[in-house]
Design an enzyme around this catalytic site. Structure first.
Site, mmCIF file in Angstrom:
data_model
loop_
_atom_site.group_PDB
_atom_site.id
_atom_site.type_symbol
_atom_site.label_atom_id
_atom_site.label_comp_id
_atom_site.label_asym_id
_atom_site.label_seq_id
_atom_site.Cartn_x
_atom_site.Cartn_y
_atom_site.Cartn_z
ATOM 1 N N LEU A 250 -10.931 5.658 2.408
ATOM 2 C CA LEU A 250 -11.463 6.296 3.613
ATOM 3 C C LEU A 250 -12.616 5.472 4.167
ATOM 4 O O LEU A 250 -12.816 5.386 5.371
ATOM 5 C CB LEU A 250 -11.962 7.709 3.269
ATOM 6 C CG LEU A 250 -12.227 8.597 4.474
ATOM 7 C CD1 LEU A 250 -10.960 8.784 5.296
ATOM 8 C CD2 LEU A 250 -12.755 9.954 4.037
ATOM 9 N N GLN B 79 -3.602 4.359 12.749
ATOM 10 C CA GLN B 79 -4.973 3.847 12.612
ATOM 11 C C GLN B 79 -5.421 3.094 13.854
ATOM 12 O O GLN B 79 -6.567 3.198 14.273
ATOM 13 C CB GLN B 79 -5.033 2.893 11.414
ATOM 14 C CG GLN B 79 -6.007 3.313 10.349
ATOM 15 C CD GLN B 79 -5.979 2.370 9.145
ATOM 16 O OE1 GLN B 79 -6.258 1.171 9.257
ATOM 17 N NE2 GLN B 79 -5.624 2.896 8.003
ATOM 18 N N HIS C 40 -12.760 -4.629 2.837
ATOM 19 C CA HIS C 40 -12.191 -4.053 4.060
ATOM 20 C C HIS C 40 -13.296 -3.440 4.922
ATOM 21 O O HIS C 40 -13.289 -3.560 6.147
ATOM 22 C CB HIS C 40 -11.185 -2.941 3.711
ATOM 23 C CG HIS C 40 -9.775 -3.402 3.647
ATOM 24 N ND1 HIS C 40 -9.054 -3.433 2.476
ATOM 25 C CD2 HIS C 40 -8.928 -3.843 4.609
ATOM 26 C CE1 HIS C 40 -7.829 -3.886 2.730
ATOM 27 N NE2 HIS C 40 -7.729 -4.137 4.016
#
EC number: 6.5.1.4
Length: 370
Positions: free
Chosen positions: A300, A110, A325
């Site tokens: 996602l 990521q 998030h």
């Protein structure tokens, strides 16, 4: 005495304890620092967590980014709550990161992926740690859900799972090849369409009996069947033998829609938890993510923010409830790029679903090395 003037721009200060306050702030800010060439100083890292400061996986992620951008990294040690990163030129070629624990290789990817996209040539990342770990996407999620969607932005990478690694030892190894791009395209995903396909894998690794995989799969199928009657559901039970390090069990189920949207539900086995329960947990997570009628699932959602912020043009993505998030990633992206985000609530007259459109005027980051 004359004061000495040093010709450096002041580092952008980032509060690591705001909003979600976890490792995600580190990942988004380090990657954007690397891509924009902006020095950053992050303080109060993971301040509210039970073990504050950097954990091994955060540390290896930061070292990987610093390595990728030939940067200089200060304060990078386990437990440190303040770090600074001064980026240099992004380097293609081979880079290795090893959490030396079951720390997630997916979280390493990521942070590294956006950086490698802005290099001058392709990069090979050798990532070691846990491939299917708690509190992180499973590698199967990264390959089957995240990858096809980021490809819409123009991000292309190949992922070779050489060894799977499970808690507590890790020992997994994933080899990723990333191709650079000139600039990223904006993406619009606002129409969900119908769910057309549901498939997945239920696995056992190491000494665990194959029956567990079959039980997880059967329980998941039963749970989904209560709500979705007409679709063929194929969740393959698998016994991982040679390409797995340690013992573990888990399941990931993926749903595809007629417009190419992808959703997932997943769960990992824990000591003393019945296999049925693991299967049901994953199925319920999937159903929850399908019900809201958005185009991405809750996991996602936040992972796409950095790509929306970097793309050249306006991206629009329909989601269910906006997660903390995601709000955190937007906050950091707006601090470190010229991107502008707006979130609009859409009421659906026909149902009780509330969805949101996350819209972003991207900063149009250009790859100056290509």
């Amino acid at each position: 005495m004359e004061p000495v003037t040093v010709a450096t721009t002041a580092a952008t200060e980032i509060d690591g304890s705001v909003m979600e306050g976890g490792g995600q702030i580190l990942r988004v800010s380090a990657a954007l620092s690397c891509i924009t060439g902006t020095a950053i100083k992050i303080s109060k890292i993971r301040a509210g967590r039970s073990t504050p400061g950097l954990r091994p996986q955060h540390l290896s992620g930061l070292q990987l980014v610093s390595d990728l951008c030939s940067g200089s990294l200060q304060g990078a040690s386990i437990g440190s709550t303040d770090i600074s990163l001064t980026p240099g030129k992004i380097q293609s070629g081979n880079h290795t990161a090893d959490t030396q624990t079951a720390g997630s290789v997916c979280l390493l990817l990521q942070v590294a992926l956006p950086c490698a996209v802005f290099a001058d040539a392709s990069s090979q990342l050798c990532l070691k740690g846990g491939t299917n770990a708690e509190m992180a996407p499973q590698i199967d999620y990264t390959v089957k859900v995240f990858k096809p969607i980021v490809e819409k932005f123009g991000v292309h990478f190949d992922c070779d799972i050489r060894m799977r690694g499970y808690y507590p030892k890790g020992g997994g190894e994933v080899f990723v090849t990333v191709n650079p791009v000139k600039e990223l395209q904006p993406v619009t995903m606002t129409e969900r369409g119908n769910i057309t396909k549901i498939h997945g894998r239920a696995f056992v690794a190491g000494v665990l009996p194959f029956k567990l995989a079959k039980d997880m799969s059967a329980a998941a199928v039963r749970t989904i069947r209560k709500e979705i009657k007409e679709l063929y559901i194929n969740i393959q039970p698998l016994q991982e033998k040679d390409k797995a390090c340690g013992n573990g069990n888990g399941i990931i189920i993926i749903a595809e829609s007629s417009t190419g949207c992808l959703f997932a539900g997943s769960a990992l086995g824990k000591k003393g938890v019945y296999a049925d329960k693991i299967g049901i947990e994953a199925a319920e997570m999937l159903l929850r993510n399908i019900r809201h009628n958005g185009c991405v699932d809750e996991f996602l959602q936040d992972q796409l923010i950095i790509f929306m912020a970097l793309a050249k043009g306006t991206s629009r993505i329909r989601t269910g409830a906006v997660t903390l998030h995601t709000q955190t990633a937007i906050h950091i992206a707006e601090q470190l790029t010229q991107a502008k985000f707006t979130i609009t609530k859409c009421e659906d007259e026909l149902s009780s679903n509330v969805t949101y459109i996350i819209e972003c005027q991207g900063s149009g980051a250009a790859n100056l090395h290509l």
